[in-house]
Design a protein around this motif. Structure first.
Motif, PDB file in Angstrom:
ATOM      1  N   GLN A 105       0.855  -1.179   0.000  1.00 42.16           N
ATOM      2  CA  GLN A 105       0.000   0.000   0.000  1.00 42.16           C
ATOM      3  C   GLN A 105       0.898   1.238   0.000  1.00 42.16           C
ATOM      4  O   GLN A 105       2.088   1.156   0.292  1.00 42.16           O
ATOM      5  CB  GLN A 105      -0.950  -0.035   1.191  1.00 42.16           C
ATOM      6  N   LEU A 148      -9.356   8.317  -2.717  1.00 41.05           N
ATOM      7  CA  LEU A 148      -8.965   7.386  -3.780  1.00 41.05           C
ATOM      8  C   LEU A 148      -7.751   6.524  -3.380  1.00 41.05           C
ATOM      9  O   LEU A 148      -6.734   6.516  -4.079  1.00 41.05           O
ATOM     10  CB  LEU A 148      -8.664   8.143  -5.086  1.00 41.05           C
ATOM     11  N   PHE A 150      -5.441   3.262  -2.991  1.00 38.85           N
ATOM     12  CA  PHE A 150      -5.277   2.138  -3.916  1.00 38.85           C
ATOM     13  C   PHE A 150      -4.403   1.072  -3.270  1.00 38.85           C
ATOM     14  O   PHE A 150      -3.733   1.319  -2.257  1.00 38.85           O
ATOM     15  CB  PHE A 150      -4.683   2.595  -5.254  1.00 38.85           C
ATOM     16  N   GLU A 152      -1.397  -1.694  -4.178  1.00 39.67           N
ATOM     17  CA  GLU A 152      -0.368  -2.022  -5.171  1.00 39.67           C
ATOM     18  C   GLU A 152      -0.138  -3.530  -5.180  1.00 39.67           C
ATOM     19  O   GLU A 152       0.151  -4.120  -4.133  1.00 39.67           O
ATOM     20  CB  GLU A 152       0.937  -1.289  -4.855  1.00 39.67           C
ATOM     21  N   GLN A 164       0.844  -3.020 -10.477  1.00 37.69           N
ATOM     22  CA  GLN A 164      -0.385  -2.329 -10.851  1.00 37.69           C
ATOM     23  C   GLN A 164      -1.034  -1.741  -9.606  1.00 37.69           C
ATOM     24  O   GLN A 164      -1.106  -2.382  -8.558  1.00 37.69           O
ATOM     25  CB  GLN A 164      -1.350  -3.313 -11.532  1.00 37.69           C
ATOM     26  N   SER A 165      -1.507  -0.496  -9.732  1.00 42.85           N
ATOM     27  CA  SER A 165      -2.239   0.157  -8.641  1.00 42.85           C
ATOM     28  C   SER A 165      -3.732  -0.011  -8.892  1.00 42.85           C
ATOM     29  O   SER A 165      -4.264   0.511  -9.877  1.00 42.85           O
ATOM     30  CB  SER A 165      -1.871   1.641  -8.571  1.00 42.85           C
ATOM     31  N   PHE A 166      -4.411  -0.750  -7.997  1.00 39.84           N
ATOM     32  CA  PHE A 166      -5.845  -1.000  -8.133  1.00 39.84           C
ATOM     33  C   PHE A 166      -6.608  -0.065  -7.202  1.00 39.84           C
ATOM     34  O   PHE A 166      -6.423  -0.089  -5.977  1.00 39.84           O
ATOM     35  CB  PHE A 166      -6.172  -2.454  -7.794  1.00 39.84           C
ATOM     36  N   ILE A 167      -7.463   0.794  -7.775  1.00 45.11           N
ATOM     37  CA  ILE A 167      -8.368   1.643  -6.987  1.00 45.11           C
ATOM     38  C   ILE A 167      -9.600   0.799  -6.695  1.00 45.11           C
ATOM     39  O   ILE A 167     -10.288   0.337  -7.612  1.00 45.11           O
ATOM     40  CB  ILE A 167      -8.717   2.926  -7.757  1.00 45.11           C
ATOM     41  N   LEU A 168      -9.885   0.589  -5.419  1.00 46.20           N
ATOM     42  CA  LEU A 168     -10.897  -0.390  -5.023  1.00 46.20           C
ATOM     43  C   LEU A 168     -12.283   0.208  -4.837  1.00 46.20           C
ATOM     44  O   LEU A 168     -13.201  -0.497  -4.419  1.00 46.20           O
ATOM     45  CB  LEU A 168     -10.453  -1.105  -3.745  1.00 46.20           C
ATOM     46  N   TYR A 172     -14.248   0.892  -0.271  1.00 52.44           N
ATOM     47  CA  TYR A 172     -12.927   0.737   0.338  1.00 52.44           C
ATOM     48  C   TYR A 172     -12.438   2.073   0.904  1.00 52.44           C
ATOM     49  O   TYR A 172     -11.839   2.126   1.981  1.00 52.44           O
ATOM     50  CB  TYR A 172     -11.941   0.211  -0.703  1.00 52.44           C
ATOM     51  N   THR A 173     -12.721   3.176   0.208  1.00 47.79           N
ATOM     52  CA  THR A 173     -12.311   4.493   0.694  1.00 47.79           C
ATOM     53  C   THR A 173     -12.952   4.791   2.051  1.00 47.79           C
ATOM     54  O   THR A 173     -12.287   5.244   2.992  1.00 47.79           O
ATOM     55  CB  THR A 173     -12.698   5.576  -0.332  1.00 47.79           C
TER      56      THR A 173
END
Length: 200
Positions: A105, A148, A150, A152, A164-168, A172-173
């Motif tokens: 993260q 936002l 994310f 990693e 890859q950076s995944f925005i969940l 999740y925020t």
């Protein structure tokens, strides 16, 4: 000279003798001549077939691992003081198998580990639930309201290795902001106040 008859050669001349007829080639001689000609014809036909043969299409290029993987937030919880955990679903949609070599993260005041521990492999057309546990090591270096955030994930397949950076997403925020607020309490950093000037 009188009389009729064939002329005879004069002195110091010779009559040309008729050429002897060549004998016809024998059957074994005919076969000897035909073998090289046939071989040349076969080679020429083979070369023509090789040049004009239909060539197979090249195999499709393998996708990058980040093109075939999705990560979805499932649920989160607080497991202990300064420790939070959440589950995500990692799905490999197509292509070759994908190996997760690292889960991390972006915040300096936190550490992350996964269960199962990396590296682990997921086959195409299947999904795996991963539990990510984060430990707050320094409240002053984590955001009070994460915008936002994310996750990693380092992925590897037979073509490449990628981080890859995944925005969940918003769930999740909200979970992360609430969990960090509970973990750090009033110690969570806020915007610094400007220094006050005393009237002289």
């Amino acid at each position: 000279m009188t009389g009729i008859g064939p002329l005879e050669p004069g002195e110091d001349t010779w009559a040309r003798e008729p050429a002897e007829p060549r004998p016809a080639p024998r059957p074994w001689q005919r076969r000897t001549l035909l073998i090289p000609a046939t071989a040349c014809a076969v080679l020429a036909a083979g070369a023509a077939l090789w040049v004009t043969r239909p060539r197979p299409a090249p195999p499709p290029e393998l996708p990058f691992p980040a093109q075939t993987v999705t990560v979805t937030f499932l649920a989160g919880r607080t497991t202990a003081p300064h420790r939070l955990a959440f589950d995500v679903r990692l799905t490999v949609e197509s292509g070759p198998p994908v190996t997760v070599t690292r889960v991390s993260q972006p915040y300096a005041g936190m550490s992350a580990e996964s269960e199962p521990r990396a590296p682990f492999r997921t086959a195409p057309g299947s999904a795996r639930v991963i539990t990510v546990t984060m430990r707050v090591t320094e409240c002053g270096r984590v955001p009070k309201n994460a915008a936002l955030p994310f996750l990693e994930v380092t992925l590897r397949n037979t073509r490449a290795i990628q981080t890859q950076s995944f925005i969940l997403g918003p769930r999740y925020t909200r979970y992360l902001s609430r969990a960090l607020g509970e973990a750090c309490g009033e110690s969570a950093p806020s915007s610094p106040k400007p220094p006050r000037r005393l009237n002289s």
